[in-house]
Each structure stands twice: as structure tokens, then as C-alpha cells.
Design an enzyme around this catalytic site. Structure first.
Site, PDB file in Angstrom:
ATOM      1  N   LYS A   1       1.101  -1.163  -0.184  1.00  0.00           N
ATOM      2  CA  LYS A   1      -0.085  -0.056   0.377  1.00  0.00           C
ATOM      3  C   LYS A   1       0.930   1.180  -0.133  1.00  0.00           C
ATOM      4  O   LYS A   1       0.898   2.575  -1.139  1.00  0.00           O
ATOM      5  CB  LYS A   1      -1.020  -0.340   1.220  1.00  0.00           C
ATOM      6  CG  LYS A   1      -2.087  -1.042   2.032  1.00  0.00           C
ATOM      7  CD  LYS A   1      -3.289  -1.166   2.627  1.00  0.00           C
ATOM      8  CE  LYS A   1      -1.558  -1.057   3.836  1.00  0.00           C
ATOM      9  NZ  LYS A   1      -1.237  -2.368   3.901  1.00  0.00           N
TER      10      LYS A   1
ATOM     11  N   ARG B   1     -10.736   0.109   7.943  1.00  0.00           N
ATOM     12  CA  ARG B   1     -10.450  -1.168   8.098  1.00  0.00           C
ATOM     13  C   ARG B   1     -11.626  -2.338   9.078  1.00  0.00           C
ATOM     14  O   ARG B   1     -11.213  -3.461   9.389  1.00  0.00           O
ATOM     15  CB  ARG B   1      -9.186  -1.530   9.065  1.00  0.00           C
ATOM     16  CG  ARG B   1      -7.998  -0.627   8.316  1.00  0.00           C
ATOM     17  CD  ARG B   1      -6.610  -1.426   8.675  1.00  0.00           C
ATOM     18  NE  ARG B   1      -5.765  -0.394   8.544  1.00  0.00           N
ATOM     19  CZ  ARG B   1      -4.473  -0.778   8.579  1.00  0.00           C
ATOM     20  NH1 ARG B   1      -3.847  -2.310   8.279  1.00  0.00           N
ATOM     21  NH2 ARG B   1      -3.325  -0.117   7.764  1.00  0.00           N
TER      22      ARG B   1
ATOM     23  N   ARG C   1      11.796  -5.482   4.825  1.00  0.00           N
ATOM     24  CA  ARG C   1      11.058  -3.964   4.649  1.00  0.00           C
ATOM     25  C   ARG C   1      12.228  -3.295   5.904  1.00  0.00           C
ATOM     26  O   ARG C   1      12.493  -3.442   6.952  1.00  0.00           O
ATOM     27  CB  ARG C   1      10.220  -3.135   5.033  1.00  0.00           C
ATOM     28  CG  ARG C   1       9.668  -1.812   5.215  1.00  0.00           C
ATOM     29  CD  ARG C   1       8.245  -2.035   5.156  1.00  0.00           C
ATOM     30  NE  ARG C   1       7.496  -2.749   5.972  1.00  0.00           N
ATOM     31  CZ  ARG C   1       5.781  -2.199   6.654  1.00  0.00           C
ATOM     32  NH1 ARG C   1       5.894  -1.585   5.531  1.00  0.00           N
ATOM     33  NH2 ARG C   1       5.537  -3.405   7.234  1.00  0.00           N
TER      34      ARG C   1
ATOM     35  N   ARG D   1      10.571  -1.019  11.195  1.00  0.00           N
ATOM     36  CA  ARG D   1       9.306  -0.998  12.270  1.00  0.00           C
ATOM     37  C   ARG D   1       8.800  -1.494  13.429  1.00  0.00           C
ATOM     38  O   ARG D   1       9.149  -3.163  13.366  1.00  0.00           O
ATOM     39  CB  ARG D   1       8.196  -0.893  11.461  1.00  0.00           C
ATOM     40  CG  ARG D   1       7.351   0.047  11.344  1.00  0.00           C
ATOM     41  CD  ARG D   1       6.108   0.214   9.626  1.00  0.00           C
ATOM     42  NE  ARG D   1       5.231  -0.784  10.473  1.00  0.00           N
ATOM     43  CZ  ARG D   1       3.921  -0.567   9.761  1.00  0.00           C
ATOM     44  NH1 ARG D   1       3.775  -0.051   8.708  1.00  0.00           N
ATOM     45  NH2 ARG D   1       3.404  -1.223  10.107  1.00  0.00           N
TER      46      ARG D   1
ATOM     47  N   ARG E   1      -0.884  -9.361  12.847  1.00  0.00           N
ATOM     48  CA  ARG E   1      -1.832  -8.394  12.297  1.00  0.00           C
ATOM     49  C   ARG E   1      -2.593  -9.319  11.079  1.00  0.00           C
ATOM     50  O   ARG E   1      -3.678  -8.377  10.090  1.00  0.00           O
ATOM     51  CB  ARG E   1      -0.372  -7.344  11.532  1.00  0.00           C
ATOM     52  CG  ARG E   1      -0.376  -7.014  12.310  1.00  0.00           C
ATOM     53  CD  ARG E   1       1.678  -5.529  11.638  1.00  0.00           C
ATOM     54  NE  ARG E   1       1.711  -5.202  11.139  1.00  0.00           N
ATOM     55  CZ  ARG E   1       2.840  -5.589   9.978  1.00  0.00           C
ATOM     56  NH1 ARG E   1       3.797  -6.155  10.538  1.00  0.00           N
ATOM     57  NH2 ARG E   1       2.589  -4.111   8.637  1.00  0.00           N
TER      58      ARG E   1
END
Ligand code: AP5
Length: 222
Positions: A18, A94, A129, A158, A169
Site C-alpha cells: 500500500k 478497516r 522492509r 518498524r 496483523r
């Protein structure tokens, strides 16, 4: 008559791409990028009580209570630049109650983009990431490596980007995605997100070009 600006929502599992696609979309179309996760991380960085609460939910991979998230998203949507240039809402809504809250305030999208990515790909993307705290740019050690040693040296990870947390998640995503999709069924496009970021963007671009043409035609006929 100037055509109405674009109003887009983008959704997809954790690490489906995203944020990466939003960078490309805003660069080309000049929309205001409003990312629920980024707004929450900014709130955490201020050390506020809301930020502290939000972090507890994010560490468990759960949705942060909507009183906190909606307030931030709504405030950003109401700013003049969002109205003027159009918006790109990333990671919100969401849940069906979040979608309902938006509708009540008159925020309706033209298009709902769903990035469809298989689960094994998602885990690899999360683990690799990295973020540049200076520019906010998203990297991946294998798929989008940093362009210089200087950037490489300052990259951060993160707090919720571990294999264990991404599973939590993902569970939250699966619990909620159908309810949200059912509210935007008629304007949803499903994009194959398993391919390279350029190939994903090409699919999005073709949908947005079509939408812009429709809007231009509609404004001309008034
Ligand atoms: P949020 O920050 O939104 O996280 P997320 O949904 O888990 O999504 P990500 O940011 O992890 O991934 P992405 O899809 O943006 O992927 P990216 O482009 O970085 O939310 C975090 C938390 O905040 C939630 O868990 C929740 O607690 C809370 N929250 C957020 N919204 C909320 C809401 N509405 N209500 C309540 N709580 C909320 O890409 C990932 C990696 O893959 C990168 O390294 C990238 O370089 C790489 N990559 C991207 N595309 C490709 C490609 N095509 N090929 C190869 N690599 C690629």
C-alpha cells in the site's frame, strides 16, 4: 468546468505494498496521501496518551480503537488541500464501523483498490522492509535496496515488523476485510500485488486513467 478531484481508498494485507504504491500514485496524481498507520506512528512519536494507548494495540497487531484513529483521519480529510487536490486514503477504513463513520461525514470514494498478495510473499516483504527516517521512503533489503551507503546506514525497522507480529496483523486483516469490501463492492478493483512494484502500479494507473476520463467527461457535460 474543472473535474472533481479523485478520491481513492487503498486496502490490502500488511506489507501488500500500500505505502509503496501510494508513493507512486501521489507523485503522478498529486493526491493527498492519508495513511492511518503513519498518523498513528506520528502520534506515538509525540509521546501523547493517545499514542501510548495506540502502541499497545499495534504491538498486538490489533485495530486501535476507532475514537483515536477516526479523529486523526477526519481532521486530515477536512483540510483544504484534501478537498482541493483529492485524497488517497491508505489503511482506512478497516472495519465496517470505520466505513460507516466515514459515510456519515460524507466521505465517499470513487474507487476502492484492493491489493491481492499471497501470504508467503507478505511475510518475506515484512521481514525485509526498512524505512528511511529522514525521507520517510520505504525500502526492501532484496526488492528495493537503498541507493547509497549513507541511506543504508540510517535505515530503521518498524516495531511490528517481525514474523510473529505480522501473523497477528494478518489475522486481524482477515477478520475485517470482507465486511469492509462488502460496503464498497461496486467500486472495488482487485489488483494482483504479487508482481513487481512497477507492474502493480501499471494496473493502478490504467484504472485511474479511466476514472479521470470519466470525471472529465462528466464535468464537460454540465
Ligand atoms: P499500517 O502501518 O497501515 O500497516 P499494515 O496495514 O500492516 O501495512 P504496512 O504498512 O505494513 O504495509 P504496506 O501495505 O504499506 O506495504 P509497503 O508498501 O510498506 O498499520 C499498522 C498498525 O496500525 C495496524 O496493525 C493497526 O494496529 C494500526 N492501524 C492502522 N490503520 C488502522 C485503522 N484504520 N484502524 C485501527 N487501527 C489501525 O511494502 C512492504 C515491503 O514490501 C516494503 O519493504 C516494500 O519495499 C516491499 N514491496 C512493496 N511492493 C513490492 C513489490 N511489488 N514487489 C516486491 N517488494 C515490494
Amino acid at each position: 468546468v474543472k473535474p472533481e478531484p479523485l478520491r481513492i481508498m487503498i486496502s490490502g494485507a500488511p506489507a501488500s505494498g500500500k505505502g509503496t504504491q501510494c508513493e507512486l500514485i501521489t507523485k503522478k496524481y498529486g493526491l493527498v496521501h492519508i495513511a492511518a498507520g503513519d498518523l498513528l506512528r506520528e502520534e506515538i512519536a509525540t509521546g501523547s496518551e493517545n499514542g501510548k494507548q495506540a502502541k499497545e494495540y499495534m504491538e498486538r497487531g490489533q485495530l486501535v480503537p476507532n475514537e483515536i484513529v477516526f479523529m486523526m483521519v477526519k481532521e486530515r480529510l477536512l483540510k483544504p488541500d484534501s478537498k482541493e487536490n483529492g485524497w488517497l486514503l491508505d489503511g482506512y477504513p478497516r472495519s465496517s464501523s470505520q466505513a460507516t463513520a466515514l459515510k456519515e461525514f460524507g466521505f465517499e470514494p470513487d474507487l476502492f483498490i484492493l491489493l491481492d498478495v499471497s501470504e508467503d510473499v507478505l511475510v518475506e516483504r515484512v521481514v525485509g522492509r526498512r524505512l528511511d527516517p529522514v525521507t520517510g521512503k520505504i525500502y526492501h533489503l532484496k526488492y528495493s535496496p537503498p541507493e547509497s551507503e549513507e541511506v543504508a546506514a540510517r535505515l530503521t525497522q518498524r516495531f511490528d515488523d517481525t514474523e510473529e507480529k505480522v501473523k497477528l496483523r494478518l489475522g486481524t486483516h482477515h477478520q475485517n476485510v470482507e465486511a469492509v469490501l462488502s460496503m464498497y463492492e461496486e467500486i472495488t478493483i482487485k489488483i494482483n500485488g504479487n508482481v513487481s512494484k512497477e507492474e502493480v502500479f501499471a494496473q493502478i494507473e490504467s484504472a485511474l486513467t479511466k476514472l479521470l476520463e470519466e470525471k472529465t467527461a462528466a464535468s464537460g457535460s454540465i
